[in-house]
Structure formats: structure tokens, C-alpha cells
Design a protein around this motif. Structure first.
Motif, PDB file in Angstrom:
ATOM      1  N   GLY A 373       0.838  -1.198   0.000  1.00 50.39           N
ATOM      2  CA  GLY A 373       0.000   0.000   0.000  1.00 50.39           C
ATOM      3  C   GLY A 373       0.870   1.243   0.000  1.00 50.39           C
ATOM      4  O   GLY A 373       2.079   1.182  -0.224  1.00 50.39           O
ATOM      5  N   PRO A 374       0.285   2.372   0.310  1.00 45.08           N
ATOM      6  CA  PRO A 374      -1.166   2.483   0.553  1.00 45.08           C
ATOM      7  C   PRO A 374      -1.974   2.413  -0.727  1.00 45.08           C
ATOM      8  O   PRO A 374      -1.498   2.805  -1.781  1.00 45.08           O
ATOM      9  CB  PRO A 374      -1.303   3.868   1.202  1.00 45.08           C
ATOM     10  CG  PRO A 374      -0.150   4.648   0.643  1.00 45.08           C
ATOM     11  CD  PRO A 374       0.965   3.656   0.444  1.00 45.08           C
ATOM     12  N   ALA A 375      -3.209   1.881  -0.631  1.00 46.00           N
ATOM     13  CA  ALA A 375      -4.156   1.840  -1.728  1.00 46.00           C
ATOM     14  C   ALA A 375      -5.268   2.815  -1.392  1.00 46.00           C
ATOM     15  O   ALA A 375      -6.235   2.467  -0.731  1.00 46.00           O
ATOM     16  CB  ALA A 375      -4.701   0.428  -1.924  1.00 46.00           C
ATOM     17  N   GLY A 376      -5.075   4.057  -1.808  1.00 41.66           N
ATOM     18  CA  GLY A 376      -6.028   5.092  -1.422  1.00 41.66           C
ATOM     19  C   GLY A 376      -5.885   5.403   0.058  1.00 41.66           C
ATOM     20  O   GLY A 376      -4.802   5.746   0.536  1.00 41.66           O
ATOM     21  N   ALA A 377      -6.964   5.242   0.788  1.00 40.04           N
ATOM     22  CA  ALA A 377      -6.957   5.507   2.230  1.00 40.04           C
ATOM     23  C   ALA A 377      -6.746   4.238   3.033  1.00 40.04           C
ATOM     24  O   ALA A 377      -7.013   4.216   4.235  1.00 40.04           O
ATOM     25  CB  ALA A 377      -8.274   6.172   2.640  1.00 40.04           C
ATOM     26  N   TYR A 378      -6.239   3.173   2.392  1.00 40.27           N
ATOM     27  CA  TYR A 378      -6.123   1.883   3.070  1.00 40.27           C
ATOM     28  C   TYR A 378      -4.709   1.346   2.925  1.00 40.27           C
ATOM     29  O   TYR A 378      -3.998   1.633   1.963  1.00 40.27           O
ATOM     30  CB  TYR A 378      -7.112   0.860   2.479  1.00 40.27           C
ATOM     31  CG  TYR A 378      -8.556   1.202   2.731  1.00 40.27           C
ATOM     32  CD1 TYR A 378      -9.227   0.713   3.844  1.00 40.27           C
ATOM     33  CD2 TYR A 378      -9.252   2.024   1.841  1.00 40.27           C
ATOM     34  CE1 TYR A 378     -10.565   1.023   4.062  1.00 40.27           C
ATOM     35  CE2 TYR A 378     -10.588   2.346   2.057  1.00 40.27           C
ATOM     36  CZ  TYR A 378     -11.232   1.838   3.173  1.00 40.27           C
ATOM     37  OH  TYR A 378     -12.544   2.145   3.409  1.00 40.27           O
ATOM     38  N   HIS A 379      -4.323   0.512   3.909  1.00 42.86           N
ATOM     39  CA  HIS A 379      -3.164  -0.359   3.809  1.00 42.86           C
ATOM     40  C   HIS A 379      -3.669  -1.767   3.546  1.00 42.86           C
ATOM     41  O   HIS A 379      -4.714  -2.164   4.072  1.00 42.86           O
ATOM     42  CB  HIS A 379      -2.344  -0.339   5.098  1.00 42.86           C
ATOM     43  CG  HIS A 379      -1.622   0.958   5.333  1.00 42.86           C
ATOM     44  ND1 HIS A 379      -1.056   1.686   4.319  1.00 42.86           N
ATOM     45  CD2 HIS A 379      -1.364   1.649   6.485  1.00 42.86           C
ATOM     46  CE1 HIS A 379      -0.489   2.775   4.812  1.00 42.86           C
ATOM     47  NE2 HIS A 379      -0.672   2.785   6.131  1.00 42.86           N
ATOM     48  N   LEU A 380      -2.918  -2.527   2.740  1.00 41.41           N
ATOM     49  CA  LEU A 380      -3.320  -3.880   2.368  1.00 41.41           C
ATOM     50  C   LEU A 380      -2.399  -4.894   3.044  1.00 41.41           C
ATOM     51  O   LEU A 380      -1.172  -4.776   2.977  1.00 41.41           O
ATOM     52  CB  LEU A 380      -3.265  -4.064   0.849  1.00 41.41           C
ATOM     53  CG  LEU A 380      -4.078  -3.071   0.009  1.00 41.41           C
ATOM     54  CD1 LEU A 380      -3.963  -3.445  -1.466  1.00 41.41           C
ATOM     55  CD2 LEU A 380      -5.517  -3.046   0.451  1.00 41.41           C
ATOM     56  N   VAL A 381      -3.025  -5.883   3.668  1.00 42.50           N
ATOM     57  CA  VAL A 381      -2.300  -7.015   4.242  1.00 42.50           C
ATOM     58  C   VAL A 381      -2.753  -8.251   3.480  1.00 42.50           C
ATOM     59  O   VAL A 381      -3.954  -8.518   3.381  1.00 42.50           O
ATOM     60  CB  VAL A 381      -2.585  -7.170   5.749  1.00 42.50           C
ATOM     61  CG1 VAL A 381      -1.869  -8.404   6.286  1.00 42.50           C
ATOM     62  CG2 VAL A 381      -2.152  -5.926   6.497  1.00 42.50           C
ATOM     63  N   THR A 382      -1.794  -9.006   2.925  1.00 42.37           N
ATOM     64  CA  THR A 382      -2.143 -10.188   2.133  1.00 42.37           C
ATOM     65  C   THR A 382      -1.536 -11.422   2.766  1.00 42.37           C
ATOM     66  O   THR A 382      -0.405 -11.400   3.274  1.00 42.37           O
ATOM     67  CB  THR A 382      -1.648 -10.053   0.684  1.00 42.37           C
ATOM     68  OG1 THR A 382      -0.224  -9.884   0.684  1.00 42.37           O
ATOM     69  CG2 THR A 382      -2.294  -8.858   0.000  1.00 42.37           C
ATOM     70  N   VAL A 383      -2.297 -12.509   2.727  1.00 44.50           N
ATOM     71  CA  VAL A 383      -1.830 -13.830   3.146  1.00 44.50           C
ATOM     72  C   VAL A 383      -2.050 -14.755   1.954  1.00 44.50           C
ATOM     73  O   VAL A 383      -3.190 -14.981   1.539  1.00 44.50           O
ATOM     74  CB  VAL A 383      -2.593 -14.336   4.384  1.00 44.50           C
ATOM     75  CG1 VAL A 383      -2.085 -15.715   4.773  1.00 44.50           C
ATOM     76  CG2 VAL A 383      -2.434 -13.354   5.543  1.00 44.50           C
ATOM     77  N   THR A 384      -0.929 -15.283   1.383  1.00 43.72           N
ATOM     78  CA  THR A 384      -0.995 -16.038   0.133  1.00 43.72           C
ATOM     79  C   THR A 384      -0.453 -17.438   0.367  1.00 43.72           C
ATOM     80  O   THR A 384       0.572 -17.619   1.041  1.00 43.72           O
ATOM     81  CB  THR A 384      -0.168 -15.340  -0.963  1.00 43.72           C
ATOM     82  OG1 THR A 384      -0.578 -13.967  -1.059  1.00 43.72           O
ATOM     83  CG2 THR A 384      -0.348 -16.021  -2.303  1.00 43.72           C
ATOM     84  N   ASP A 385      -1.164 -18.429  -0.197  1.00 43.90           N
ATOM     85  CA  ASP A 385      -0.679 -19.814  -0.130  1.00 43.90           C
ATOM     86  C   ASP A 385      -0.706 -20.412  -1.524  1.00 43.90           C
ATOM     87  O   ASP A 385      -1.280 -19.839  -2.457  1.00 43.90           O
ATOM     88  CB  ASP A 385      -1.533 -20.648   0.837  1.00 43.90           C
ATOM     89  CG  ASP A 385      -2.962 -20.831   0.361  1.00 43.90           C
ATOM     90  OD1 ASP A 385      -3.188 -21.515  -0.652  1.00 43.90           O
ATOM     91  OD2 ASP A 385      -3.889 -20.262   1.018  1.00 43.90           O
ATOM     92  N   ASP A 386      -0.057 -21.573  -1.689  1.00 38.59           N
ATOM     93  CA  ASP A 386       0.023 -22.254  -2.979  1.00 38.59           C
ATOM     94  C   ASP A 386      -0.832 -23.508  -2.998  1.00 38.59           C
ATOM     95  O   ASP A 386      -0.517 -24.470  -3.697  1.00 38.59           O
ATOM     96  CB  ASP A 386       1.472 -22.603  -3.323  1.00 38.59           C
ATOM     97  CG  ASP A 386       2.099 -23.496  -2.244  1.00 38.59           C
ATOM     98  OD1 ASP A 386       1.442 -23.714  -1.189  1.00 38.59           O
ATOM     99  OD2 ASP A 386       3.233 -23.955  -2.452  1.00 38.59           O
ATOM    100  N   GLY A 387      -1.916 -23.494  -2.247  1.00 38.30           N
ATOM    101  CA  GLY A 387      -2.789 -24.654  -2.172  1.00 38.30           C
ATOM    102  C   GLY A 387      -3.774 -24.723  -3.323  1.00 38.30           C
ATOM    103  O   GLY A 387      -3.621 -24.047  -4.349  1.00 38.30           O
ATOM    104  N   PRO A 388      -4.826 -25.527  -3.166  1.00 39.60           N
ATOM    105  CA  PRO A 388      -5.797 -25.720  -4.255  1.00 39.60           C
ATOM    106  C   PRO A 388      -6.686 -24.501  -4.489  1.00 39.60           C
ATOM    107  O   PRO A 388      -7.358 -24.414  -5.524  1.00 39.60           O
ATOM    108  CB  PRO A 388      -6.623 -26.920  -3.795  1.00 39.60           C
ATOM    109  CG  PRO A 388      -6.504 -26.904  -2.300  1.00 39.60           C
ATOM    110  CD  PRO A 388      -5.123 -26.393  -2.007  1.00 39.60           C
ATOM    111  N   GLY A 389      -6.723 -23.559  -3.557  1.00 37.46           N
ATOM    112  CA  GLY A 389      -7.553 -22.372  -3.718  1.00 37.46           C
ATOM    113  C   GLY A 389      -9.009 -22.640  -3.365  1.00 37.46           C
ATOM    114  O   GLY A 389      -9.396 -23.732  -2.938  1.00 37.46           O
ATOM    115  N   VAL A 390      -9.819 -21.643  -3.579  1.00 35.11           N
ATOM    116  CA  VAL A 390     -11.257 -21.722  -3.308  1.00 35.11           C
ATOM    117  C   VAL A 390     -11.982 -21.306  -4.574  1.00 35.11           C
ATOM    118  O   VAL A 390     -11.682 -20.245  -5.144  1.00 35.11           O
ATOM    119  CB  VAL A 390     -11.651 -20.799  -2.134  1.00 35.11           C
ATOM    120  CG1 VAL A 390     -13.166 -20.775  -1.932  1.00 35.11           C
ATOM    121  CG2 VAL A 390     -10.965 -21.241  -0.846  1.00 35.11           C
ATOM    122  N   PRO A 391     -12.935 -22.108  -5.045  1.00 30.40           N
ATOM    123  CA  PRO A 391     -13.696 -21.710  -6.241  1.00 30.40           C
ATOM    124  C   PRO A 391     -14.381 -20.365  -6.030  1.00 30.40           C
ATOM    125  O   PRO A 391     -14.778 -20.002  -4.922  1.00 30.40           O
ATOM    126  CB  PRO A 391     -14.715 -22.849  -6.408  1.00 30.40           C
ATOM    127  CG  PRO A 391     -14.098 -24.012  -5.686  1.00 30.40           C
ATOM    128  CD  PRO A 391     -13.323 -23.428  -4.548  1.00 30.40           C
TER     129      PRO A 391
END
Length: 463
Positions: A373-391
């Protein structure tokens, strides 16, 4: 007066207030009517007397005054007096010896309007007397005209009697009409009350009758039915929550009971260290479930988001969370600088821990925890994995309570389906949002990226 009215029904109170208003209004209107009528009739008497006096004064000025004066009407008397209050001419019915006004009442040269006793002029009741100066400066005269007020009094008496008789009858008739109109108006309210009394709270569609008219009662019924729908939906969610919670709590308890019964049957052949490890795992799982249920119950009870606790630096918070896990597979990405948001540090820590735990549960080998970030008026927190994902079709459903997808239903490996529900509630309390997306779109195992948007806060001043 107010206290007895409170013991009456709404219909009777409205009628009593309406009748009281009518009585006061009619009384005031009647008084104004009588006053206006009396003033109008008095003015007409004055105008007639003045016209007669002006005509006699004109004859006096022309020295053409006949005697007796040719004045018609049994309710009218005319006298012409000189400066010494001596009668010089009079109408047929007027006294020729005694003036209508005494020397102390008569003001020569001025117009006057007086009310005197009718006995002075041989009439009954009060009499209106007007004076008009006449003659010449050498021979001043004064014209006195007396007009009886008996017609005025009679007219006022008739009108007053009509009002005294007509107003009560009119009030009574309006009260009967108002009683029926108020009853018809309040009938939908009684139907709403009866419908509400019949609602039992059991399952099923329970609604209040909606009147046909597009009025305030119709809008009230619609609003109450909307409220009943919301209460029914809340009741259904509560019942589902209780049922799911009972089911989730039964599973570890059943496992613990089964292990204890098997251990008792085996007797001396029981591997007690292994049993203790299994019971401890079930106990920890049961404790986590109870903690999650208590947290969700506390969040549901708080109607509004409380005031933020204070500024939180996301970089330090992410480092503290990442320290709970081994470096691989959790990889931390925090750019240099300060990333300030406002909120409860404990709640934000719980958000990150739940997201990382969920990512580790489904990842094949790597989990990334990052702040951007910042993305506009926000901060972004991401949690990423390499699993099968969610449809994509399930990315909103997984935030519901006790929701587990088919590939994560094994309770021993998965959670109770409360982690993401808690994440959404806590992020919402912090004024942010959370959403899910593919980490690598188009891949066989696209993975999952959870993005938390938190309102950015300027770096606080040191105190």
C-alpha cells in the motif's frame, strides 16, 4: 383531568379531546359571532340616527325647520335644542319640554354618541342618542336623535338562544360521527394487536395483517412485518448456530469418550501415553472451539463498533505473528517504513493468525504474509498460499459460520469452520474489508490470496 383520561381507552381519549376542542372552539366562535353581530347592528343604528340628524341639521341651516319634525318610525325620536338647551323643534312622539340629554351631558358644537335609559324618551330599554351641531354661529342649534336598541337586543337574544341550542346538538352529532370515524380508523390497530397476540414465536411464517389503505397504519404494519422477518431470520440463524455448535462440540467429546471406553476395556494393555496425547489433542481442539464460540457471541452482542483502541503499526504486528511459525513455509514481506492503522492490536493479531492458520492448513509448501500500500486511504495485508484455492462461487460462502468445503471436511486436519467468520467480523469492526482471490489465476493449483484492507492512519506524533 389528565389522570382520569389515562384510564380511558385510546378511542375514548381521542373523542374526549376532540369534543373538548369542539366545545372550546364553538364557545370562542359564538362569543366572536355575538360580538361582531352586536357591533354591526350598533353601527347600523348609529348610521341611521346620524343620517336623520344630518337631514334635520340641513333643514335647520336653511331655516326651513318644520314643527313638528316629519320623522317617521315609532323607534325614532328627534329634538332640536338651542344653546341654552331649550327645545326649538321636535318630532311628533318626542317630549317637547324635557331634552333627551341634560345640560351636563350635552356638548354644543360636538358630535356625540351616548346610550341612555329609554324612559327619558318614552321608550323601553336602552336608547342610542346621537348629537349633531346645526344652525348658525349666531343661533347655534343641536340636533338630538334617539334610536331604540330593542331590535339590536332582540336580534342578539335570538342568535344567542340559537347558539345555546344549536351548538350542543352540533357537538353531540359530531361526537357520534367522530366516535364511528375514530373506531373505523383504529380498527386496523386492533387487528394488528390481535395479530401480534397470536404470534407464538414458533417456526413458520408469522405476519401481521396489513390494511389496504396507504396510510401511516399501513406503513406501520409493513415495518412491523419487516421486523418480524428480521427476527425470524435471526432466530433461524441462532438455531442453526446452536445446532452447528452442538454438533461441533459433540465430535471431540465423542472421541474422548470412545478412547476412554477402549482404554478401560483393554485394561493393562492400554497405551496410556498415547491415550493421553489423543485426549490432550481433543481437549485443545475443544478449547479452541469454545473460545471461538465465545468470541462470536461477544461480537454479536456488541451492536456498534467500539472506539478504536489506538494506533497499530502493521510491520511490527506482522513480524510478531510470523515469529509464531517457522520461517519456511511462512515467508514475511514487510517493506521499510511505518504502516500505521487504528484498531485493537489483539483483534488484528487474531485476524492474521486465523488467516495464516487457514493458509498453512491448505498450502502445499509456501505461505507469504505481506503488507503493501497504501491503496487510497487503506493499507493492504495479504496472506498467500500455494494450495488448491477456493472456487469463485464459494469465496463468499466460506465466511459463513461452520462452513467447510468438501476438501477440508476432515475435522482432525481442518477447523470448525469459524476462523474466516471471525476474521470478517473483526475486520469489519476495524473499519476494513476482507476478500479472497486466486494467487495464480489459471494455474492447476491457483492458490489463495486473502486481502485485508485496513484504514490507513497518519504516523502518530510522539508524546
Amino acid at each position: 383531568m389528565i389522570r382520569p383520561l389515562r384510564r380511558l381507552g385510546l378511542r375514548a381519549r381521542l373523542l374526549a379531546l376532540g369534543v373538548l376542542g369542539l366545545v372550546l372552539g364553538f364557545a370562542l366562535g359564538g362569543a366572536l359571532l355575538l360580538g361582531a353581530l352586536g357591533w354591526t347592528l350598533q353601527r347600523s343604528v348609529d348610521e341611521e340616527a346620524l343620517r336623520t340628524a344630518d337631514a334635520v341639521a340641513l333643514l335647520t341651516a336653511e331655516d326651513a325647520l318644520p314643527d313638528p319634525l316629519p320623522v317617521a318610525g315609532g323607534q325614532l325620536r328627534v329634538q332640536v335644542v338651542d344653546g341654552q338647551a331649550r327645545i326649538r323643534a321636535a318630532s311628533i312622539d318626542a317630549d317637547r319640554l324635557v331634552p333627551m340629554l341634560g345640560p351636563d351631558e350635552l356638548r354644543p358644537g360636538q358630535r356625540q354618541r351616548l346610550v341612555v335609559d329609554g324612559q327619558r324618551v318614552g321608550m323601553s330599554g336602552p336608547v342610542r342618542v346621537v348629537t349633531v351641531p346645526a344652525g348658525t354661529p349666531q343661533e347655534p342649534r343641536t340636533v338630538l336623535v334617539a334610536k331604540s336598541l330593542s331590535d339590536v337586543r332582540h336580534s342578539l337574544h335570538v342568535v344567542r338562544n340559537l347558539l345555546l341550542v344549536g351548538f350542543p346538538l352540533l357537538v353531540a352529532g359530531l361526537a357520534v360521527v367522530a366516535w364511528r370515524v375514530v373506531g373505523a380508523t383504529l380498527r386496523p390497530v386492533e387487528e394488528l394487536r390481535s395479530g401480534a397476540a397470536e404470534i407464538t414465536g414458533r417456526a413458520g411464517a408469522e405476519r401481521l395483517p396489513v390494511p389496504a389503505g396507504q396510510d401511516e397504519i399501513h406503513r406501520l404494519a409493513v415495518t412491523l412485518n419487516d421486523m418480524l422477518d428480521r427476527l425470524a431470520a435471526s432466530r433461524d440463524r441462532q438455531r442453526a448456530f446452536v445446532a452447528d455448535a452442538a454438533h461441533e462440540l459433540r465430535s471431540p467429546l465423542t472421541n474422548m469418550r470412545t478412547e476412554l471406553e477402549v482404554a478401560r476395556r483393554l485394561g493393562g494393555d492400554t497405551d496410556w501415553p498415547a491415550v493421553a496425547d489423543d485426549l490432550l489433542a481433543d481437549t485443545e481442539r475443544l478449547g479452541r472451539l469454545v473460545d471461538d464460540l465465545l468470541l462470536l457471541a461477544r461480537l454479536d452482542e456488541q451492536a456498534a463498533r467500539p472506539s478504536p483502541v489506538g494506533p497499530v503499526e502493521l510491520g511490527g504486528l506482522l513480524r510478531a505473528v510470523a515469529a509464531r511459525y517457522p520461517s519456511p513455509p511462512v515467508r514475511l514481506v514487510v517493506p521499510s517504513g511505518a504502516w500505521w492503522v487504528e484498531g485493537d492490536p489483539g483483534e488484528l493479531r487474531r485476524v492474521l493468525v486465523n488467516l495464516v492458520d487457514n493458509a498453512l492448513r491448505h498450502a502445499h509448501g509456501a505461505v507469504e504474509l505481506a503488507v503493501t500500500g497504501p491503496a487510497g486511504a487503506y493499507h493492504l495485508v495479504t496472506v498467500t498460499d500455494d494450495g488448491p484455492g477456493v472456487p469463485a462461487a464459494d469465496r463468499e460462502r466460506v465466511f459463513a459460520r461452520f462452513t467447510r468445503l468438501d476438501d477440508a471436511r476432515a475435522r482432525d486436519a481442518g477447523g470448525a469452520g469459524l476462523g474466516l467468520a471471525i476474521v470478517r467480523e473483526l475486520v469489519r469492526r476495524a473499519g476494513g474489508t476482507v476478500e479472497l482471490a486466486d494467487a495464480t489465476p489459471g494455474a492447476v493449483a491457483p492458490g489463495l490470496r486473502a486481502t485485508v484492507r485496513l484504514p490507513a492512519l497518519a504516523e502518530p506524533d510522539p508524546e
